[in-house]
Design a protein around this motif. Structure first.
Motif, PDB file in Angstrom:
ATOM      1  N   ASP A 104      38.201  48.013  28.643  1.00  0.00           N
ATOM      2  CA  ASP A 104      37.986  46.578  28.801  1.00  0.00           C
ATOM      3  C   ASP A 104      37.520  45.947  27.491  1.00  0.00           C
ATOM      4  O   ASP A 104      37.978  44.858  27.112  1.00  0.00           O
ATOM      5  N   THR A 208      41.293  38.485  31.099  1.00  0.00           N
ATOM      6  CA  THR A 208      41.382  38.651  32.551  1.00  0.00           C
ATOM      7  C   THR A 208      42.821  38.879  32.987  1.00  0.00           C
ATOM      8  O   THR A 208      43.111  39.743  33.834  1.00  0.00           O
ATOM      9  N   LEU A 209      43.736  38.133  32.395  1.00  0.00           N
ATOM     10  CA  LEU A 209      45.149  38.254  32.745  1.00  0.00           C
ATOM     11  C   LEU A 209      45.701  39.629  32.378  1.00  0.00           C
ATOM     12  O   LEU A 209      46.424  40.262  33.169  1.00  0.00           O
ATOM     13  N   GLY A 212      44.296  42.372  34.648  1.00  0.00           N
ATOM     14  CA  GLY A 212      44.951  42.307  35.968  1.00  0.00           C
ATOM     15  C   GLY A 212      46.377  42.798  35.928  1.00  0.00           C
ATOM     16  O   GLY A 212      46.879  43.353  36.922  1.00  0.00           O
ATOM     17  N   ALA A 213      47.034  42.638  34.790  1.00  0.00           N
ATOM     18  CA  ALA A 213      48.443  43.058  34.681  1.00  0.00           C
ATOM     19  C   ALA A 213      48.586  44.571  34.606  1.00  0.00           C
ATOM     20  O   ALA A 213      49.554  45.135  35.141  1.00  0.00           O
ATOM     21  N   ARG A 215      46.329  46.877  35.635  1.00  0.00           N
ATOM     22  CA  ARG A 215      45.658  47.601  36.718  1.00  0.00           C
ATOM     23  C   ARG A 215      46.260  47.203  38.053  1.00  0.00           C
ATOM     24  O   ARG A 215      46.512  46.019  38.289  1.00  0.00           O
ATOM     25  N   PRO A 217      46.365  46.124  41.962  1.00  0.00           N
ATOM     26  CA  PRO A 217      45.393  45.368  42.741  1.00  0.00           C
ATOM     27  C   PRO A 217      44.533  46.273  43.594  1.00  0.00           C
ATOM     28  O   PRO A 217      44.993  47.310  44.095  1.00  0.00           O
ATOM     29  N   SER A 218      43.255  45.918  43.722  1.00  0.00           N
ATOM     30  CA  SER A 218      42.331  46.724  44.524  1.00  0.00           C
ATOM     31  C   SER A 218      42.699  46.597  46.012  1.00  0.00           C
ATOM     32  O   SER A 218      43.036  45.504  46.488  1.00  0.00           O
TER      33      SER A 218
END
Length: 220
Positions: A104, A208-209, A212-213, A215, A217-218
């Protein structure tokens, strides 16, 4: 016979005022590119620029211009490559400096290096994301080739993170391509004044984008 190292006629390609023909040509190219950065990246912009105006800004002649470039499009193409090379050096430097950080934080450091490199001079930003778009088929190919290099770099970094267990292994190319397209669109609109935001706000959104791309989705 003259002495070695004497000043010669510049047209003869020899030494003139202590500089070789190659050195003089390199200086001329730099002056043309500096003038083009100012004119293409600010006013009047590439589409309203002229060879005569560029020569006047550079303090050089049209004859000298055509000794170095075929046309203004070739100047814009060279500027576009220089801007991308500058961004690439900044990203590689950021990657090296963030190598020991968690994924991160590496992502944030790399994006900051990229965005800082391209926004530190608004003229570079405009050339990279506004002036280059839609000029010709040749320049579109160049733009897409450079964009593919950024996708490759992002995929390679995601693959390394997956190998270290920081990401779930998968094919990251679609996500990387989508992200690079989003970066280009966001910076284009930001440059064009479509919305107001600080550098930190843009950086936070892009970080953030990207996370999210790459990983999945949880699960709910």
């Amino acid at each position: 016979m003259g002495r070695a190292g004497r000043n010669e006629d510049p047209a003869a390609g020899g030494v003139y005022r202590g500089r070789s023909a190659q050195e003089r040509r390199a200086e001329r190219r730099e002056r043309f590119l500096a003038a083009a950065l100012a004119q293409f990246g600010d006013r009047p912009g590439y589409r309203h620029a002229s060879v005569a105006g560029l020569c006047e800004a550079a303090g050089l002649s049209t004859r000298q211009f055509y000794e170095e470039f075929r046309n203004l499009e070739e100047v814009l193409a060279r500027l576009h490559l220089l801007v991308n090379e500058h961004k690439e050096r900044a990203v590689l430097h950021a990657l090296a400096g963030a190598a020991a950080l968690p994924f991160d934080q590496r992502v944030a450091a790399v994006l900051r290096g990229y965005i800082t490199a391209v926004t530190e001079d608004p003229r570079r930003l405009r050339i990279a994301f506004v002036e280059i778009v839609g000029v010709s088929e040749e320049l579109e190919r160049q733009r897409l080739v450079r964009r593919a290099r950024w996708v490759d770099l992002l995929v390679a970094e995601a693959d390394r993170a997956a190998a270290c267990g920081e990401l779930a292994p998968r094919d990251f190319r679609i996500a990387a391509t989508a992200f690079i397209g989003a970066v280009n669109g966001l910076l284009h609109d930001w440059t064009a004044g479509q919305f107001d935001a600080t550098l930190d706000q843009v950086l936070a959104e892009l970080t953030t984008l990207l996370l999210g791309a790459v990983r999945p989705p949880s699960p709910r």
